[in-house]
Enzyme design. Structure first.
Site, mmCIF file in Angstrom:
data_model
loop_
_atom_site.group_PDB
_atom_site.id
_atom_site.type_symbol
_atom_site.label_atom_id
_atom_site.label_comp_id
_atom_site.label_asym_id
_atom_site.label_seq_id
_atom_site.Cartn_x
_atom_site.Cartn_y
_atom_site.Cartn_z
ATOM 1 N N GLY A 154 25.882 38.932 41.514
ATOM 2 C CA GLY A 154 26.553 39.807 40.613
ATOM 3 C C GLY A 154 28.148 39.832 40.649
ATOM 4 O O GLY A 154 28.636 39.294 41.552
ATOM 5 N N CYS A 155 28.732 40.302 39.704
ATOM 6 C CA CYS A 155 30.223 40.066 39.708
ATOM 7 C C CYS A 155 30.935 40.783 40.763
ATOM 8 O O CYS A 155 31.667 40.473 41.293
ATOM 9 C CB CYS A 155 30.641 40.524 38.153
ATOM 10 N N TYR A 156 30.363 42.212 40.798
ATOM 11 C CA TYR A 156 31.023 43.105 42.091
ATOM 12 C C TYR A 156 30.630 42.720 43.307
ATOM 13 O O TYR A 156 31.626 42.427 43.972
ATOM 14 C CB TYR A 156 30.492 44.520 41.734
ATOM 15 N N THR A 158 30.368 39.511 44.255
ATOM 16 C CA THR A 158 30.930 38.257 44.357
ATOM 17 C C THR A 158 32.289 38.719 44.812
ATOM 18 O O THR A 158 32.997 38.324 45.896
ATOM 19 C CB THR A 158 31.159 37.538 43.114
ATOM 20 N N ALA A 159 33.080 39.601 44.043
ATOM 21 C CA ALA A 159 34.374 40.014 44.387
ATOM 22 C C ALA A 159 34.415 40.712 45.851
ATOM 23 O O ALA A 159 35.300 40.436 46.670
ATOM 24 C CB ALA A 159 34.975 40.855 43.488
#
Length: 326
Positions: A154-156, A158-159
Site C-alpha cells: 500500500g501507499c502509506y 511504502t512511505a
C-alpha cells in the site's frame, strides 16, 4: 520482451502504470481491461485521460475469452482492482502460470485470520497466499525474483516502511507514531462527496482503525500508532514519524542504519533536511529526511512519495523489472 496485461486500467493507478509500461523498451502491453460491467469498456484510454493521447489502446471488457487471450499471450498480469476482485483473479491467473502483480490488499497478509477483520472477506486461497511475497522493492528483491505472486504494498506502508525498516534494530518497545497526509487520488477515481473540490479539507480519517496499520506492523515487526490524513492536493504522501531509539544510540548509528540505501537509486536520505511532496510528485522516488536528539533518544523522520507512483504504479513496475531481471 515481456508482455503485460493490465486489469483495472481505467483507474488512476492502472492508467499511471499503463503510461509507465508503455515507455519501457523491454515491456509491451498485451491489453488493457476493465470489468464487463464498467461504463468505460470499449473506450480509448485517452478518452478518460487526454494526457495519454500518445497511447492508442482501448479498454476491453474482462470476459472469459479475454482471460483466455491473456493466458495465451501475456507473461504477467497486473491487477489494479478492488481487494475482493483481486482475491479471485490473482489466484486464477497464478494457477495458469502467469506472474501476478496485485496492487490490492488481497495478498499482503500471510495470516488468513487478518482478512475478515481488515478486508471483510475470508481468504479462499491459502495455498496461493503462501506463495505471495510482499513487494517492497528495496527490501525483498530476491523474493520478488523467485515467486510469481507479488503483493505490491500500500501507499502509506511504502512511505512508512521505507523510513522505518532501517531503524528496526535500534527501536525501543515504544510504538512509533506515524502521521501521514495523502492527496485525494489515494481515495480513487470514483466520485465521492468528501473528496470533491468544494468539500475536501485537511482531516484525519481511519483513526486507530486503518487497514494499513496492521500491514505496517506485520512488515516492521513492531506495533505502531498510525494516523492517515486526507490532504487538499491531488497526489503525494508525506509521512512524519516519531520514534524512540535505544539508550546509547548515536547520530552516527542512525546514519549507518540509513546507509542501507546508499545503493538504492530511488531512495534519497538527508540528515537535518526534510522532504517536500512537490519534489517527488510524478517520480518513482522516495525522499527521506531525519533528525535525532541524542539527549532524549527521539528521532523524527519524514518520508515523501507520490502515492500513485512509488506508492502504487512505479513500485509495481520495479517489481516487474526485478522479477524478469530487466
Amino acid at each position: 520482451m515481456k508482455n503485460i496485461a493490465i486489469i483495472g486500467a481505467s483507474g488512476y493507478t492502472g492508467a499511471q502504470l499503463t503510461a509507465l509500461i508503455h515507455a519501457e523498451a523491454d515491456l509491451t502491453i498485451q491489453g488493457l481491461y476493465v470489468s464487463e460491467n464498467s461504463l468505460d469498456k470499449g473506450k480509448p484510454l485517452a478518452d478518460l485521460y487526454p494526457s495519454y493521447s500518445h497511447i492508442a489502446l482501448t479498454l476491453s471488457p474482462l470476459s472469459d475469452d479475454a482471460k483466455a487471450k491473456i493466458v495465451a499471450e501475456a507473461d504477467a498480469v497486473v491487477l489494479a482492482t478492488e481487494h475482493s476482485v483481486s482475491l479471485h483473479l490473482a489466484a486464477w491467473f497464478y494457477s495458469q502460470g502467469l506472474a501476478v502483480f496485485d496492487l490490492s490488499g488481497a495478498y499482503r497478509f500471510s495470516d488468513v485470520a487478518q482478512y475478515p477483520k481488515w478486508y471483510g472477506f475470508e481468504h479462499e486461497y491459502p495455498e496461493v497466499l503462501a506463495k505471495a511475497v510482499y513487494g517492497l522493492a528495496e527490501w525483498n528483491a530476491k523474493e520478488i525474483a523467485a515467486t510469481k505472486m507479488i503483493a505490491v504494498p500500500g501507499c502509506y506502508p511504502t512511505a512508512s516502511l521505507t523510513a522505518l525498516k532501517p531503524l528496526a534494530s535500534l527501536l525501543t518497545s515504544a510504538y512509533p507514531v506515524i502521521n501521514a497526509v495523502s492527496g485525494v487520488t489515494g481515495a480513487g477515481r470514483k466520485a465521492q462527496l468528501h473528496t470533491s473540490f468544494c468539500e475536501v479539507s485537511l482531516t484525519p480519517y481511519g483513526v486507530l482503525g486503518h487497514r494499513h496499520q496492521p500491514e505496517i506492523v506485520t512488515q516492521l515487526g513492531q506495533e505502531v500508532i498510525f494516523t492517515p490524513h486526507l490532504g487538499n492536493f491531488k497526489r503525494g504522501i508525506l509521512a512524519t514519524i516519531t520514534v524512540q531509539l535505544k539508550p546509547g544510540t548515536t547520530t552516527a548509528d542512525v546514519a549507518a542504519a540509513y546507509s542501507v540505501y546508499d545503493q538504492a537509486p530511488l531512495v534519497t536520505v538527508k540528515h537535518n533536511q526534510f522532504p517536500k511532496v512537490d519534489d517527488v510528485v510524478l517520480t518513482p522516488n522516495c525522499h527521506l529526511g531525519w533528525k535525532f536528539d541524542e539527549n532524549s533518544g527521539y528521532l523524527v523522520v519524514a518520508s515523501a512519495i507520490d502515492n500513485l507512483m512509488k506508492g502504487a504504479a512505479s513500485q509495481a513496475l520495479q517489481c516487474i523489472k526485478i522479477h524478469f531481471n530487466l
